[in-house]
Design a protein around this motif. Structure first.
Motif, PDB file in Angstrom:
ATOM      1  N   GLN A 125      13.009  -4.803   0.347  1.00  0.00           N
ATOM      2  CA  GLN A 125      13.917  -4.815  -0.805  1.00  0.00           C
ATOM      3  C   GLN A 125      13.307  -5.527  -2.006  1.00  0.00           C
ATOM      4  N   ARG A 126      12.534  -6.565  -1.755  1.00  0.00           N
ATOM      5  CA  ARG A 126      11.861  -7.265  -2.861  1.00  0.00           C
ATOM      6  C   ARG A 126      10.844  -6.367  -3.554  1.00  0.00           C
ATOM      7  N   GLY A 127      10.321  -5.388  -2.807  1.00  0.00           N
ATOM      8  CA  GLY A 127       9.385  -4.437  -3.399  1.00  0.00           C
ATOM      9  C   GLY A 127      10.074  -3.269  -4.078  1.00  0.00           C
ATOM     10  N   GLY A 128      11.411  -3.308  -4.159  1.00  0.00           N
ATOM     11  CA  GLY A 128      12.155  -2.242  -4.829  1.00  0.00           C
ATOM     12  C   GLY A 128      12.502  -1.074  -3.922  1.00  0.00           C
ATOM     13  N   THR A 129      12.414  -1.262  -2.618  1.00  0.00           N
ATOM     14  CA  THR A 129      12.701  -0.193  -1.663  1.00  0.00           C
ATOM     15  C   THR A 129      14.161  -0.228  -1.247  1.00  0.00           C
ATOM     16  N   GLN A 130      14.787   0.945  -1.217  1.00  0.00           N
ATOM     17  CA  GLN A 130      16.154   1.058  -0.716  1.00  0.00           C
ATOM     18  C   GLN A 130      16.084   1.220   0.799  1.00  0.00           C
ATOM     19  N   VAL A 131      16.748   0.334   1.536  1.00  0.00           N
ATOM     20  CA  VAL A 131      16.607   0.265   2.989  1.00  0.00           C
ATOM     21  C   VAL A 131      17.845   0.827   3.669  1.00  0.00           C
ATOM     22  N   PHE A 132      17.610   1.691   4.668  1.00  0.00           N
ATOM     23  CA  PHE A 132      18.668   2.226   5.519  1.00  0.00           C
ATOM     24  C   PHE A 132      18.310   1.893   6.963  1.00  0.00           C
ATOM     25  N   THR A 133      19.289   1.469   7.749  1.00  0.00           N
ATOM     26  CA  THR A 133      19.042   1.146   9.155  1.00  0.00           C
ATOM     27  C   THR A 133      19.857   2.069  10.054  1.00  0.00           C
ATOM     28  N   ALA A 134      19.244   2.492  11.153  1.00  0.00           N
ATOM     29  CA  ALA A 134      19.948   3.326  12.125  1.00  0.00           C
ATOM     30  C   ALA A 134      21.083   2.541  12.777  1.00  0.00           C
ATOM     31  N   LYS A 135      20.936   1.220  12.844  1.00  0.00           N
ATOM     32  CA  LYS A 135      21.986   0.390  13.415  1.00  0.00           C
ATOM     33  C   LYS A 135      23.266   0.504  12.613  1.00  0.00           C
ATOM     34  N   GLU A 136      23.142   0.656  11.303  1.00  0.00           N
ATOM     35  CA  GLU A 136      24.316   0.743  10.423  1.00  0.00           C
ATOM     36  C   GLU A 136      24.772   2.177  10.219  1.00  0.00           C
ATOM     37  N   TYR A 137      23.836   3.103  10.062  1.00  0.00           N
ATOM     38  CA  TYR A 137      24.189   4.465   9.674  1.00  0.00           C
ATOM     39  C   TYR A 137      24.040   5.489  10.790  1.00  0.00           C
ATOM     40  N   GLY A 138      23.357   5.166  11.886  1.00  0.00           N
ATOM     41  CA  GLY A 138      23.157   6.151  12.940  1.00  0.00           C
ATOM     42  C   GLY A 138      22.097   7.165  12.549  1.00  0.00           C
ATOM     43  N   VAL A 139      22.472   8.438  12.558  1.00  0.00           N
ATOM     44  CA  VAL A 139      21.543   9.506  12.181  1.00  0.00           C
ATOM     45  C   VAL A 139      21.379   9.513  10.659  1.00  0.00           C
ATOM     46  N   ILE A 140      20.123   9.421  10.214  1.00  0.00           N
ATOM     47  CA  ILE A 140      19.809   9.408   8.782  1.00  0.00           C
ATOM     48  C   ILE A 140      18.902  10.596   8.490  1.00  0.00           C
ATOM     49  N   ALA A 152       0.823  -1.212   0.000  1.00  0.00           N
ATOM     50  CA  ALA A 152       0.000   0.000   0.000  1.00  0.00           C
ATOM     51  C   ALA A 152       0.857   1.261   0.000  1.00  0.00           C
ATOM     52  N   VAL A 153       1.990   1.223   0.695  1.00  0.00           N
ATOM     53  CA  VAL A 153       2.861   2.402   0.789  1.00  0.00           C
ATOM     54  C   VAL A 153       3.745   2.517  -0.441  1.00  0.00           C
ATOM     55  N   ARG A 154       4.331   1.411  -0.863  1.00  0.00           N
ATOM     56  CA  ARG A 154       5.257   1.370  -2.006  1.00  0.00           C
ATOM     57  C   ARG A 154       6.324   2.464  -1.918  1.00  0.00           C
ATOM     58  N   PRO A 155       7.097   2.465  -0.836  1.00  0.00           N
ATOM     59  CA  PRO A 155       8.093   3.530  -0.646  1.00  0.00           C
ATOM     60  C   PRO A 155       9.345   3.312  -1.493  1.00  0.00           C
ATOM     61  N   ARG A 156       9.964   4.396  -1.888  1.00  0.00           N
ATOM     62  CA  ARG A 156      11.266   4.316  -2.553  1.00  0.00           C
ATOM     63  C   ARG A 156      12.365   4.086  -1.527  1.00  0.00           C
ATOM     64  N   PHE A 157      12.187   4.663  -0.334  1.00  0.00           N
ATOM     65  CA  PHE A 157      13.172   4.546   0.734  1.00  0.00           C
ATOM     66  C   PHE A 157      12.483   4.076   2.014  1.00  0.00           C
ATOM     67  N   ALA A 158      13.219   3.325   2.816  1.00  0.00           N
ATOM     68  CA  ALA A 158      12.731   2.905   4.130  1.00  0.00           C
ATOM     69  C   ALA A 158      13.844   3.114   5.143  1.00  0.00           C
ATOM     70  N   LEU A 159      13.514   3.790   6.238  1.00  0.00           N
ATOM     71  CA  LEU A 159      14.458   4.030   7.318  1.00  0.00           C
ATOM     72  C   LEU A 159      13.997   3.226   8.529  1.00  0.00           C
ATOM     73  N   LEU A 160      14.774   2.236   8.919  1.00  0.00           N
ATOM     74  CA  LEU A 160      14.425   1.370  10.047  1.00  0.00           C
ATOM     75  C   LEU A 160      15.209   1.836  11.271  1.00  0.00           C
ATOM     76  N   THR A 161      14.502   2.323  12.275  1.00  0.00           N
ATOM     77  CA  THR A 161      15.131   2.985  13.418  1.00  0.00           C
ATOM     78  C   THR A 161      15.354   2.072  14.611  1.00  0.00           C
ATOM     79  N   GLY A 162      14.862   0.845  14.568  1.00  0.00           N
ATOM     80  CA  GLY A 162      15.025  -0.063  15.696  1.00  0.00           C
ATOM     81  C   GLY A 162      16.462  -0.500  15.886  1.00  0.00           C
ATOM     82  N   LYS A 163      16.764  -0.981  17.098  1.00  0.00           N
ATOM     83  CA  LYS A 163      18.128  -1.419  17.386  1.00  0.00           C
ATOM     84  C   LYS A 163      18.498  -2.683  16.623  1.00  0.00           C
ATOM     85  N   ASN A 164      17.523  -3.559  16.426  1.00  0.00           N
ATOM     86  CA  ASN A 164      17.771  -4.809  15.699  1.00  0.00           C
ATOM     87  C   ASN A 164      16.617  -5.060  14.733  1.00  0.00           C
TER      88      ASN A 164
END
Length: 323
Positions: free
Chosen positions: A295-310, A273-285
């Motif tokens: 990712q299978r839906g074509g969304t580029q995923v960023f995680t706070a665990k890997e990048y910190g402040v996004i 329903a959302v079909r986002p281009r980007f997804a920011l996952l803020t959880g610790k794990n």
């Protein structure tokens, strides 16, 4: 005066005299070295008429120091993670202690969503934000409120949006008391309630109903529209609550999606329903299954665990993400 005391006084006087002579000799030695040095380097000239000496640097050739070019090195450094654009929409996923904290800045107006505390407020100051236009507490548990009472006292938002859930942590009453003390207007938003934040429009899209068995399903979710772009912030409900939101008819399609990314959330129904281009996952794990589904839906995923402040930025036409 006793003999022992007189002896002690003599020793102390001799000690003072010895120390003073030592200091004097050191000073004279320094002057002597300077005098010899300037003569050896050819820095002393005598006046042809009077013979008076004077110090000059004309005969001393100092090496030319070339300052290295650091421009290429500086260009490779990552951008300041807490920078906020003066215009447009800037959204930052701040580091938080337990849940999530999202700072939203739109044309000088500011909104904090999630938990508060000293860590969150410190990052706000790094973003040059010391006052809030409004604050949103996504849930009613202690982890989701955190130090928001402290942030209220320091940032003094005019409005506080919160959820009147059946399950309330011990910090919930502290938050209510602090808001009342400061004169902050408390609002329990209903589905579809919206308000302006500069040129941005903030709309609450969840929960579709309240008094769920799991208190997380009562958490607030909201959508931020800026020009022709939109960002969806999910408050942490599970798949059942997400299906209720999708079925409620509120618009949830967005360019970017922000969520904890825990196991059992971001169901396939919501992702489709959302079909986002980007997804920011803020959880610790964040769960691997959630990342794979996005990712299978074509969304580029960023995680706070890997990048910190996004950072998400929108000028009303395009959305960019800076990890």
């Amino acid at each position: 005066m006793a003999r022992g005391e007189r002896s002690h006084v003599r020793k102390r006087r001799r000690g003072c005299l010895t120390g003073c002579l030592t200091r004097l000799l050191v000073v004279l030695g320094v002057f002597a070295l300077v005098f010899v040095g300037v003569h050896v380097l050819g820095m002393v000239e005598n006046d042809p008429e009077t013979g008076a000496p004077s110090i000059t640097f004309d005969h001393v050739k100092l090496p030319e120091i070339e300052i290295p070019d650091f421009s290429q090195t500086l260009s490779k450094l990552p951008p300041w993670p807490y920078s906020v654009h003066p215009s447009g929409l800037t959204i930052k996923t701040l580091r938080s202690g337990g849940s999530q904290a999202i700072l939203i800045c739109a044309d000088g107006y500011t909104l904090l969503c999630g938990e508060g505390g000293a860590l969150v407020y410190g990052q706000m100051l790094l973003s040059r934000v010391n006052r809030l236009s409004a604050a949103v507490v996504l849930g009613s548990s202690d982890a989701e409120i955190g130090g928001m009472p402290m942030v209220l006292s320091l940032a003094r938002p005019e409005y506080l949006f919160y959820q009147d859930s059946q399950v309330k942590g011990k910090d919930y009453q502290k938050l209510m008391n602090q808001a009342q003390k400061l004169g902050t207007k408390g609002i329990v938003p209903q589905l579809g309630f919206s308000f302006s934040l500069g040129r941005a429009r903030v709309t609450f899209v969840g929960p579709a109903r309240t008094h769920h068995t799991q208190s997380e399903d009562d958490n607030l979710s909201l959508r931020v529209d800026y020009g022709g772009t939109s960002i969806l912030l999910m408050g942490g409900g599970a798949a059942g609550a997400e299906r209720e939101i999708v079925g409620s008819g509120v618009p949830v399609k967005a360019d970017a999606l922000i969520a904890l990314g825990n196991e059992g959330t971001l169901s396939l129904e919501l992702v489709n329903a959302v079909r986002p281009r980007f997804a920011l996952l803020t959880g610790k794990n964040p769960a691997n299954s959630v990342q794979i589904r996005l990712q299978r839906g074509g969304t580029q995923v960023f995680t706070a665990k890997e990048y910190g402040v996004i950072t998400i930025f929108s000028d009303g036409r395009n959305v960019t993400v800076v990890p």
